[in-house]
Design a protein around this motif. Structure first.
Motif, PDB file in Angstrom:
ATOM      1  N   GLY A  25       0.779  -1.230   0.000  1.00  0.00           N
ATOM      2  CA  GLY A  25       0.000   0.000   0.000  1.00  0.00           C
ATOM      3  C   GLY A  25       0.805   1.271   0.000  1.00  0.00           C
ATOM      4  N   GLY A  26       2.122   1.147  -0.176  1.00  0.00           N
ATOM      5  CA  GLY A  26       2.963   2.335  -0.071  1.00  0.00           C
ATOM      6  C   GLY A  26       3.428   2.912  -1.385  1.00  0.00           C
ATOM      7  N   ILE A  27       2.995   2.316  -2.507  1.00  0.00           N
ATOM      8  CA  ILE A  27       3.521   2.783  -3.790  1.00  0.00           C
ATOM      9  C   ILE A  27       2.490   2.572  -4.887  1.00  0.00           C
ATOM     10  N   GLU A  28       2.501   3.462  -5.873  1.00  0.00           N
ATOM     11  CA  GLU A  28       1.586   3.344  -7.003  1.00  0.00           C
ATOM     12  C   GLU A  28       2.187   4.033  -8.221  1.00  0.00           C
ATOM     13  N   LEU A  29       1.631   3.696  -9.394  1.00  0.00           N
ATOM     14  CA  LEU A  29       2.038   4.313 -10.647  1.00  0.00           C
ATOM     15  C   LEU A  29       0.945   5.234 -11.151  1.00  0.00           C
ATOM     16  N   ALA A  30       1.344   6.327 -11.771  1.00  0.00           N
ATOM     17  CA  ALA A  30       0.383   7.257 -12.376  1.00  0.00           C
ATOM     18  C   ALA A  30       1.034   7.852 -13.620  1.00  0.00           C
ATOM     19  N   ASP A  31       0.217   8.436 -14.489  1.00  0.00           N
ATOM     20  CA  ASP A  31       0.814   9.144 -15.627  1.00  0.00           C
ATOM     21  C   ASP A  31       0.880  10.634 -15.308  1.00  0.00           C
ATOM     22  N   GLY A  32       1.414  11.408 -16.243  1.00  0.00           N
ATOM     23  CA  GLY A  32       1.648  12.817 -15.989  1.00  0.00           C
ATOM     24  C   GLY A  32       0.398  13.619 -15.713  1.00  0.00           C
ATOM     25  N   THR A  33      -0.780  13.105 -16.098  1.00  0.00           N
ATOM     26  CA  THR A  33      -2.019  13.845 -15.856  1.00  0.00           C
ATOM     27  C   THR A  33      -2.332  13.949 -14.371  1.00  0.00           C
ATOM     28  N   ALA A  34      -1.693  13.082 -13.566  1.00  0.00           N
ATOM     29  CA  ALA A  34      -1.889  13.171 -12.109  1.00  0.00           C
ATOM     30  C   ALA A  34      -1.270  14.435 -11.542  1.00  0.00           C
ATOM     31  N   LEU A  35      -0.396  15.070 -12.325  1.00  0.00           N
ATOM     32  CA  LEU A  35       0.267  16.304 -11.879  1.00  0.00           C
ATOM     33  C   LEU A  35      -0.291  17.472 -12.686  1.00  0.00           C
ATOM     34  N   ALA A  36      -1.579  17.682 -12.544  1.00  0.00           N
ATOM     35  CA  ALA A  36      -2.273  18.670 -13.383  1.00  0.00           C
ATOM     36  C   ALA A  36      -1.743  20.086 -13.174  1.00  0.00           C
ATOM     37  N   ASP A  37      -1.288  20.420 -11.984  1.00  0.00           N
ATOM     38  CA  ASP A  37      -0.809  21.771 -11.699  1.00  0.00           C
ATOM     39  C   ASP A  37       0.666  21.977 -12.055  1.00  0.00           C
ATOM     40  N   TRP A  38       1.303  20.914 -12.535  1.00  0.00           N
ATOM     41  CA  TRP A  38       2.722  20.999 -12.846  1.00  0.00           C
ATOM     42  C   TRP A  38       2.890  21.307 -14.332  1.00  0.00           C
ATOM     43  N   LEU A  91       5.073  20.409 -17.097  1.00  0.00           N
ATOM     44  CA  LEU A  91       6.113  19.459 -17.465  1.00  0.00           C
ATOM     45  C   LEU A  91       6.332  19.472 -18.967  1.00  0.00           C
ATOM     46  N   GLN A  92       7.591  19.452 -19.368  1.00  0.00           N
ATOM     47  CA  GLN A  92       7.927  19.385 -20.778  1.00  0.00           C
ATOM     48  C   GLN A  92       8.119  17.921 -21.155  1.00  0.00           C
ATOM     49  N   GLY A  93       7.174  17.366 -21.936  1.00  0.00           N
ATOM     50  CA  GLY A  93       7.264  15.964 -22.318  1.00  0.00           C
ATOM     51  C   GLY A  93       6.472  15.062 -21.397  1.00  0.00           C
ATOM     52  N   GLU A  94       6.321  13.804 -21.811  1.00  0.00           N
ATOM     53  CA  GLU A  94       5.544  12.825 -21.057  1.00  0.00           C
ATOM     54  C   GLU A  94       6.326  12.320 -19.836  1.00  0.00           C
ATOM     55  N   ARG A  95       5.591  11.973 -18.804  1.00  0.00           N
ATOM     56  CA  ARG A  95       6.182  11.385 -17.608  1.00  0.00           C
ATOM     57  C   ARG A  95       5.311  10.223 -17.132  1.00  0.00           C
ATOM     58  N   THR A  96       5.964   9.209 -16.566  1.00  0.00           N
ATOM     59  CA  THR A  96       5.291   8.226 -15.728  1.00  0.00           C
ATOM     60  C   THR A  96       5.785   8.476 -14.310  1.00  0.00           C
ATOM     61  N   VAL A  97       4.859   8.484 -13.368  1.00  0.00           N
ATOM     62  CA  VAL A  97       5.205   8.913 -12.012  1.00  0.00           C
ATOM     63  C   VAL A  97       5.082   7.741 -11.040  1.00  0.00           C
ATOM     64  N   VAL A  98       6.168   7.458 -10.332  1.00  0.00           N
ATOM     65  CA  VAL A  98       6.148   6.495  -9.236  1.00  0.00           C
ATOM     66  C   VAL A  98       5.885   7.287  -7.955  1.00  0.00           C
ATOM     67  N   ILE A  99       4.753   7.013  -7.320  1.00  0.00           N
ATOM     68  CA  ILE A  99       4.350   7.760  -6.126  1.00  0.00           C
ATOM     69  C   ILE A  99       4.557   6.872  -4.900  1.00  0.00           C
ATOM     70  N   GLU A 100       5.398   7.316  -3.981  1.00  0.00           N
ATOM     71  CA  GLU A 100       5.659   6.569  -2.744  1.00  0.00           C
ATOM     72  C   GLU A 100       5.065   7.308  -1.557  1.00  0.00           C
ATOM     73  N   HIS A 101       4.294   6.568  -0.759  1.00  0.00           N
ATOM     74  CA  HIS A 101       3.618   7.165   0.398  1.00  0.00           C
ATOM     75  C   HIS A 101       4.373   6.930   1.702  1.00  0.00           C
ATOM     76  N   HIS A 102       5.330   5.984   1.723  1.00  0.00           N
ATOM     77  CA  HIS A 102       6.098   5.703   2.940  1.00  0.00           C
ATOM     78  C   HIS A 102       7.458   6.380   2.925  1.00  0.00           C
ATOM     79  N   ALA A 103       7.757   7.124   1.873  1.00  0.00           N
ATOM     80  CA  ALA A 103       9.062   7.779   1.773  1.00  0.00           C
ATOM     81  C   ALA A 103       9.152   8.932   2.779  1.00  0.00           C
ATOM     82  N   GLY A 104      10.280   9.601   2.782  1.00  0.00           N
ATOM     83  CA  GLY A 104      10.432  10.732   3.694  1.00  0.00           C
ATOM     84  C   GLY A 104      11.844  11.252   3.664  1.00  0.00           C
ATOM     85  N   TYR A 105      12.224  11.921   4.720  1.00  0.00           N
ATOM     86  CA  TYR A 105      13.589  12.422   4.807  1.00  0.00           C
ATOM     87  C   TYR A 105      14.075  12.335   6.250  1.00  0.00           C
ATOM     88  N   THR A 106      15.381  12.312   6.384  1.00  0.00           N
ATOM     89  CA  THR A 106      16.034  12.140   7.676  1.00  0.00           C
ATOM     90  C   THR A 106      17.045  13.266   7.877  1.00  0.00           C
TER      91      THR A 106
END
Length: 357
Positions: free
Chosen positions: A106-119, A121-136
């Motif tokens: 449940g921590g990861i999914e795939l989406a296409d560039g349309t998921a980033l409607a407010d962005w 972007l130059q060219g097509e993208r496939t987006v790997v979305i991680e929900h458990h990621a973070g920073y330290t």
């Protein structure tokens, strides 16, 4: 068995910590000199997805361990933050995402560039979305690991290592003391240390690492999630202070780790790309510009490697950013390998002694 680890960054301290927990742990000495190292400069992102399959496996296992350990989360200052990895080519992503999801459901999914409607972007993208990621906070994480190493009986010696030589029996002398094994976890100083002591530095190169920390314009509250864009090279993440960290890869190699270059034009270009990509973002002034360096191996990623022409000298290094993402799993693998190697070496030595008697 006596083991010396040279270098007190996150990689070296984590390896020492793992070795201290092995059954029949060796006598350990850690030589620390981290006044301004790659660990202190690291942005600290943690996530599972990586383009390289081996590094993806290590990053996934590292994130799984981090999420399962309240102690490691406290030590590292882990903050959950959704991470977007934007890729130009979708090939192979389904299998990669499925493997990560099997380990971190449940921590990861795939989406296409349309998921980033407010962005923008130059060219097509496939987006790997991680929900458990973070920073330290890698510097603080390292310090907590060092504290625990001391409690486990590790001898921690401040300062540089001194001369490193191989003795006739294959054992190593480091700074005037003899050890069965020596590991160089010296980050960007690795080529320099190898060269200065007469060992081959082939396959090791230092590279410039640069990024900037920006405030937001007063009253502007929106910030993007953490992301990296394969097409432009741009990466960014929100910071704990309410700002944004942003950078581009610096293609400057073989830099002096004691005097890493700062390219203000590169950092300004990164800020310009970010504001063009994210019209909602109101980026303010740069409050800090970071110039650092790290060591990259020809075989990418943080891993244990034998120094050619030696029997008991190893390196444990592997490139900016990836070291934080993979440090937990990579240090486990390295400590296990060293433990097995040390046990085999000792059995061989005992056998030879019995044969001579």
């Amino acid at each position: 068995m006596r083991v010396c680890v040279v270098g007190g960054g996150l990689a070296g301290s984590m390896l020492t910590w793992r070795l201290a927990q092995l059954p029949g742990a060796p006598a350990l000495e850690l030589r620390v000199n981290h006044t301004a190292d790659a660990t202190a400069a690291s942005g600290g992102a943690v996530k599972a997805f990586e383009g390289d399959a081996r590094q993806r496996e290590l990053a996934t296992e590292s994130l799984a361990e981090l999420l399962s350990s309240p102690t490691l989360q406290t030590w590292s200052g882990y903050q959950r933050s959704r991470f977007l990895s934007m890729r130009a080519v979708p090939d192979g992503l389904d299998d990669a995402v499925a493997a990560i999801d099997a380990r971190l459901p449940g921590g990861i999914e795939l989406a296409d560039g349309t998921a980033l409607a407010d962005w923008h972007l130059q060219g097509e993208r496939t987006v790997v979305i991680e929900h458990h990621a973070g920073y330290t906070t890698p510097g603080a994480w390292r310090d907590r690991v060092l504290d625990d190493c001391a409690k486990r009986g590790v001898t921690i010696v401040p300062g540089v290592a001194g001369p490193i030589t191989e003795r006739p029996d294959g054992s190593m002398r480091c700074g005037g003391t003899d050890y069965d094994l020596v590991v160089l976890a010296t980050g960007p100083w690795t080529p320099q240390v190898l060269r200065a002591n007469g060992f081959s530095e082939s396959g090791y190169r230092t590279k410039s690492v640069q990024y900037a920390l920006h405030d937001l314009v007063p009253g502007a509250g929106w910030r993007p999630p953490s992301f990296s864009d394969e097409v432009s090279g741009l990466y960014a993440r929100p910071t704990a202070g309410g700002g944004v960290l942003v950078g581009l890869p610096a293609q400057k190699w073989d830099v002096d780790p004691d005097h890493p270059p700062l390219d203000e034009e590169l950092l300004d270009r990164a800020a310009g790309l970010l504001t063009a990509m994210l019209p909602r973002l109101r980026l303010g002034r740069a409050t800090r510009r970071v110039a650092a360096a790290d060591c990259y191996r020809a075989d990418p990623g943080l891993a244990l490697a034998a120094v050619p022409g030696t029997t008991n000298l190893f390196t444990f290094t592997g490139g900016s950013g990836g070291s934080v993402k993979t440090a937990l799993a990579a240090s486990t693998a390295a400590a296990t390998a060293l433990g097995d190697f040390g046990a085999t070496s000792q059995e061989t030595t005992v056998g030879r002694r019995k044969g001579r008697s």
